[in-house]
Design a protein around this motif. Structure first.
Motif, short mmCIF file in Angstrom:
data_model
loop_
_atom_site.label_atom_id
_atom_site.label_comp_id
_atom_site.label_asym_id
_atom_site.label_seq_id
_atom_site.Cartn_x
_atom_site.Cartn_y
_atom_site.Cartn_z
N GLU A 79 4.57 5.68 -12.29
CA GLU A 79 5.68 4.77 -11.96
C GLU A 79 5.53 4.20 -10.55
N ILE A 80 5.06 4.99 -9.62
CA ILE A 80 4.95 4.55 -8.22
C ILE A 80 3.74 3.65 -8.01
N GLU A 81 2.66 3.88 -8.75
CA GLU A 81 1.41 3.13 -8.62
C GLU A 81 0.87 3.17 -7.18
N PRO A 82 0.54 4.37 -6.70
CA PRO A 82 0.08 4.49 -5.31
C PRO A 82 -1.35 4.02 -5.13
N SER A 83 -1.67 3.69 -3.89
CA SER A 83 -3.06 3.43 -3.50
C SER A 83 -3.74 4.73 -3.11
N VAL A 84 -2.94 5.67 -2.60
CA VAL A 84 -3.47 6.94 -2.09
C VAL A 84 -2.53 8.07 -2.50
N ILE A 85 -3.13 9.20 -2.87
CA ILE A 85 -2.39 10.45 -2.98
C ILE A 85 -2.85 11.32 -1.82
N ALA A 86 -1.91 11.73 -1.00
CA ALA A 86 -2.21 12.55 0.17
C ALA A 86 -1.89 14.00 -0.15
N LEU A 87 -2.90 14.85 -0.06
CA LEU A 87 -2.71 16.28 -0.29
C LEU A 87 -2.58 17.00 1.04
N GLY A 88 -1.74 18.00 1.07
CA GLY A 88 -1.64 18.84 2.25
C GLY A 88 -2.91 19.64 2.44
N HIS A 89 -3.17 20.06 3.66
CA HIS A 89 -4.43 20.74 3.96
C HIS A 89 -4.61 22.03 3.16
N ASP A 90 -3.51 22.67 2.77
CA ASP A 90 -3.61 23.95 2.07
C ASP A 90 -3.13 23.89 0.62
N GLN A 91 -2.90 22.69 0.11
CA GLN A 91 -2.46 22.60 -1.28
C GLN A 91 -3.59 22.99 -2.21
N HIS A 92 -3.24 23.62 -3.30
CA HIS A 92 -4.20 24.24 -4.19
C HIS A 92 -4.97 23.27 -5.09
N HIS A 93 -4.70 22.00 -5.01
CA HIS A 93 -5.35 21.03 -5.90
C HIS A 93 -6.83 20.85 -5.56
N ASN B 276 0.85 -1.18 0.00
CA ASN B 276 0.00 0.00 0.00
C ASN B 276 0.89 1.24 0.00
N ARG B 277 1.05 1.87 -1.19
CA ARG B 277 1.92 3.04 -1.33
C ARG B 277 1.11 4.33 -1.27
N VAL B 278 1.70 5.33 -0.64
CA VAL B 278 1.10 6.66 -0.56
C VAL B 278 2.06 7.63 -1.23
N VAL B 279 1.49 8.55 -2.00
CA VAL B 279 2.28 9.63 -2.60
C VAL B 279 1.89 10.94 -1.95
N ALA B 280 2.88 11.68 -1.54
CA ALA B 280 2.72 13.06 -1.09
C ALA B 280 3.57 13.90 -2.03
N GLN B 281 3.15 15.12 -2.24
CA GLN B 281 3.93 15.96 -3.13
C GLN B 281 3.92 17.38 -2.63
N GLY B 282 4.95 18.13 -3.03
CA GLY B 282 5.02 19.52 -2.62
C GLY B 282 6.34 20.13 -3.03
N THR B 283 6.50 21.40 -2.67
CA THR B 283 7.73 22.12 -2.99
C THR B 283 8.79 21.88 -1.93
N PHE B 284 8.41 21.88 -0.67
CA PHE B 284 9.31 21.62 0.46
C PHE B 284 10.55 22.50 0.39
N ASP B 285 10.31 23.80 0.20
CA ASP B 285 11.42 24.74 0.00
C ASP B 285 12.26 24.89 1.26
N ILE B 286 11.67 25.34 2.33
CA ILE B 286 12.36 25.42 3.61
C ILE B 286 11.53 24.58 4.57
N LEU B 287 12.09 23.49 5.04
CA LEU B 287 11.32 22.56 5.87
C LEU B 287 10.89 23.20 7.18
N HIS B 288 9.67 22.88 7.60
CA HIS B 288 9.12 23.41 8.84
C HIS B 288 8.17 22.36 9.43
N PRO B 289 7.68 22.55 10.67
CA PRO B 289 6.84 21.55 11.32
C PRO B 289 5.56 21.21 10.56
#
Length: 141
Positions: A81-95, A2-15
């Motif tokens: 390529e990853i073939e995820p079961s879930v794509i996890a979006l951040g709470h404030d991502q614009h998608h 069971n693979r999960v994909v998360a995505q983002g810019t992650f420019d300066i890491l924070h909590p």
């Protein structure tokens, strides 16, 4: 697996990033993180930190099993390529979840899309790369 994909810019890491990735990891057995390439970031200023460095930093985080830069032209290539079961979006991502699910279905990618919760900022906490940059500029000018 069971693979999960998360995505983002992650420019300066924070909590807030850590919260997002922990919740995403809890949705499956393996967490793959796709780091946006600077040329694919259109909804905010370009990242300050180079792509390879952002990948190295994200990959070092405990919840993350694999991290890589996204495709330079087609954001769906790594997802295929990853073939995820879930794509996890951040709470404030614009998608838009419905639009994203339709795009995935059009490409034959069978996974669900879930949005993680937000994290409340504690005293003096900065949960935005942009806010961190703004504070540095204000205090160092």
């Amino acid at each position: 697996m069971n693979r999960v994909v998360a995505q983002g810019t992650f420019d300066i890491l924070h909590p807030g990033h850590v919260h997002y990735l922990r919740e995403a990891k809890a949705m499956g057995e393996q967490l793959h993180v796709i780091i946006a390439r600077a040329n694919n970031v259109t909804h905010k200023p370009d990242p300050v930190v180079p792509g390879a460095q952002r990948v190295e930093m994200v990959e070092a985080l405990d919840p993350v099993d694999h991290a890589r830069l996204g495709d330079p032209e087609d954001i769906f290539v790594p997802i295929e390529e990853i073939e995820p079961s879930v794509i996890a979006l951040g709470h404030d991502q614009h998608h838009d979840i419905e639009k994203l699910e339709a795009q995935l279905a059009d490409r034959g990618i069978g996974c669900t899309v879930e949005r993680v919760s937000g994290r409340e900022a504690g005293d003096n906490e900065l949960l935005s790369s942009g806010r961190i940059i703004d504070k540095i500029l204000a205090e160092r000018s």
